[in-house]
Design a protein around this motif. Structure first.
Motif, PDB file in Angstrom:
ATOM      1  N   TRP A  80       0.832  -1.205   0.000  1.00  0.00           N
ATOM      2  CA  TRP A  80       0.000   0.000   0.000  1.00  0.00           C
ATOM      3  C   TRP A  80       0.864   1.251   0.000  1.00  0.00           C
ATOM      4  N   PHE A  83       2.317   1.837  -3.378  1.00  0.00           N
ATOM      5  CA  PHE A  83       1.243   2.208  -4.295  1.00  0.00           C
ATOM      6  C   PHE A  83       0.825   3.663  -4.094  1.00  0.00           C
ATOM      7  N   ASN A 101      -4.544   2.514   7.538  1.00  0.00           N
ATOM      8  CA  ASN A 101      -6.003   2.537   7.524  1.00  0.00           C
ATOM      9  C   ASN A 101      -6.606   1.712   6.392  1.00  0.00           C
ATOM     10  N   LEU A 102      -5.777   1.338   5.435  1.00  0.00           N
ATOM     11  CA  LEU A 102      -6.288   0.568   4.295  1.00  0.00           C
ATOM     12  C   LEU A 102      -5.910  -0.909   4.358  1.00  0.00           C
ATOM     13  N   GLY A 105      -8.484  -3.741   5.056  1.00  0.00           N
ATOM     14  CA  GLY A 105      -9.653  -3.876   4.208  1.00  0.00           C
ATOM     15  C   GLY A 105      -9.434  -4.563   2.876  1.00  0.00           C
ATOM     16  N   ALA A 106      -8.252  -4.377   2.293  1.00  0.00           N
ATOM     17  CA  ALA A 106      -8.031  -4.860   0.926  1.00  0.00           C
ATOM     18  C   ALA A 106      -8.032  -6.380   0.839  1.00  0.00           C
ATOM     19  N   SER A 107      -8.540  -6.896  -0.260  1.00  0.00           N
ATOM     20  CA  SER A 107      -8.468  -8.337  -0.506  1.00  0.00           C
ATOM     21  C   SER A 107      -7.043  -8.706  -0.941  1.00  0.00           C
ATOM     22  N   GLU A 109      -6.368 -10.383  -3.408  1.00  0.00           N
ATOM     23  CA  GLU A 109      -6.379 -10.193  -4.857  1.00  0.00           C
ATOM     24  C   GLU A 109      -5.945  -8.781  -5.230  1.00  0.00           C
ATOM     25  N   LEU A 110      -6.481  -7.805  -4.492  1.00  0.00           N
ATOM     26  CA  LEU A 110      -6.122  -6.416  -4.779  1.00  0.00           C
ATOM     27  C   LEU A 110      -4.644  -6.169  -4.487  1.00  0.00           C
ATOM     28  N   LYS A 113      -2.586  -7.573  -7.193  1.00  0.00           N
ATOM     29  CA  LYS A 113      -2.724  -6.788  -8.426  1.00  0.00           C
ATOM     30  C   LYS A 113      -1.884  -5.515  -8.336  1.00  0.00           C
TER      31      LYS A 113
END
Lengths: 219, 219
Positions: A80, A83, A101-102, A105-107, A109-110, A113
DNA sequence: GAATTAATTTAAGCAAGCTTAAAATTATTG
DNA sequence: CAATAATTTTAAGCTTGCTTAAATTAATTC
């Protein structure tokens, strides 16, 4: 998954444990800004889940499963960060908090990617290593704190401690970034502060600052 | 901010209220997959916070503040959807869930930066409108459900209901996307299923499918 | 090695956000 | 309009993750 708190504990243990793999409840409480009692509580749950080895009043360490889980959290966090920094253009000193904070939550898969979009980065914007999909870390680089470099040495910035936003902002301000080349012009005896040259400009930095910038010797 | 649950309630009220602005506790419970009792509980808190007008056993509606807050949540959600779809390349049928898991975490700063990167999109990947920074919605487009289009009409896909992933996947499978042009070749009398032409290929779709695809008349 | 200090754990309790079951209110209908 | 049905609320209770204060254990020091 509703494991935000557990994930924060595992990340903290991974990140702040001693080189022998153990960590004190104390330190976890401190890093997560919570009470010792809360840590004891959670350690029981984590032990029950098979993520930590834990015996009352004794040392704490990650199990193999815990290590894996924690490493994946660190991976998520750092991907993250890269990115946000590279794709979104977010500055150095803001990516840590936003990524935090993220990251829950992210899968997967994300995350994968994004990693691919970034061409499988090995280090985050602060120079910390990013575990790959299999938990493998990039080859460790030999670094020393800038504070240990001697007068006349030419070095390259490889990693900085990201414990404080204002610290990172300060570094940007004086031109210190990852991969930047520096030359130590002088080390003052009485307080160990340094005069270093960056982009042919000379700046004075305190020994505390220098202790939190890690470099690679170039000569 | 630790308002994840509250934010979910506000979003749900905004999204699922009637055209007169009211919504039943019932419906909120249903959409959030929780009990009515939990909704009553939360409504008291939201009323106390000034986000909803609420009187026992009476209708529920957003206050001005609630409207603003909810609209901002919807904005965050939809910008994430566009970002994930366009920048990360995530398929249509996966962006909703992923965006939902990210929308609470991102800073307003990040949302605004993403919006800018995307050149201020007006609609999300399902055709739903995105409120701008000031809460303004794009000009409403006149649409009808595909099921109301008649034989011979040429239409353009403008919005689809995103209530179900498999539905979106099915649409992609038969070539239906946003902005796609369709021609209604035939409407079968006995079950109202349609034969439509997409990219010069003819496909048969049920009336239920057609009722959840919204189009703009082209002729 | 006993006394003091530090670290950790237990105990009791709190807030948030949910549950089910029962009670209250409103809506519908014959 | 009274009876039934549907909706909403209250009541009691649960889990998670935290708190403070007191008790326990371990570590340090004289």
């Amino acid at each position: 998954m509703q494991n935000i708190s557990k994930e924060d504990y595992l990340s903290a243990i991974y990140k702040y444990r001693e080189t022998d793999g153990t960590i004190k409840a104390n330190r976890i409480a401190d890093k997560l800004s919570i009470s010792n009692a809360a840590v004891t509580d959670m350690l029981k749950k984590l032990a029950n889940d098979g993520f930590v080895d834990y015996k009352r009043y004794k040392g704490i360490r990650l199990t193999k499963n815990g290590e894996e889980y924690a490493k994946n959290m660190v991976r998520r966090h750092r991907i993250w960060e890269v990115f946000l920094h590279q794709i979104v253009g977010m500055p150095w000193d803001k990516v840590h908090e936003e990524a935090h904070n993220l990251e829950h939550g992210a899968s997967d898969e994300l995350i994968n990617k994004m990693e691919e979009m970034l061409d499988f980065p090995e280090f985050d914007p602060h120079g910390d290593p990013i575990p790959d999909k299999n938990g493998l870390l990039p080859k460790q680089r030999h670094t020393i704190p800038l504070s240990l470099a001697a007068k006349g040495e030419a070095v390259e910035v490889v990693r900085v401690n990201d414990f404080d936003n204002s610290f990172l902002k300060y570094l940007s301000g004086i031109g210190i970034k990852l991969n930047k080349k520096l030359t130590i012009k002088n080390v003052l005896g009485f307080d160990k502060s340094m005069i270093i040259s960056i982009d042919n400009k000379e700046v004075n930095i305190s020994s505390t600052i220098a202790a939190n910038v890690f470099v690679h010797r170039k000569n």
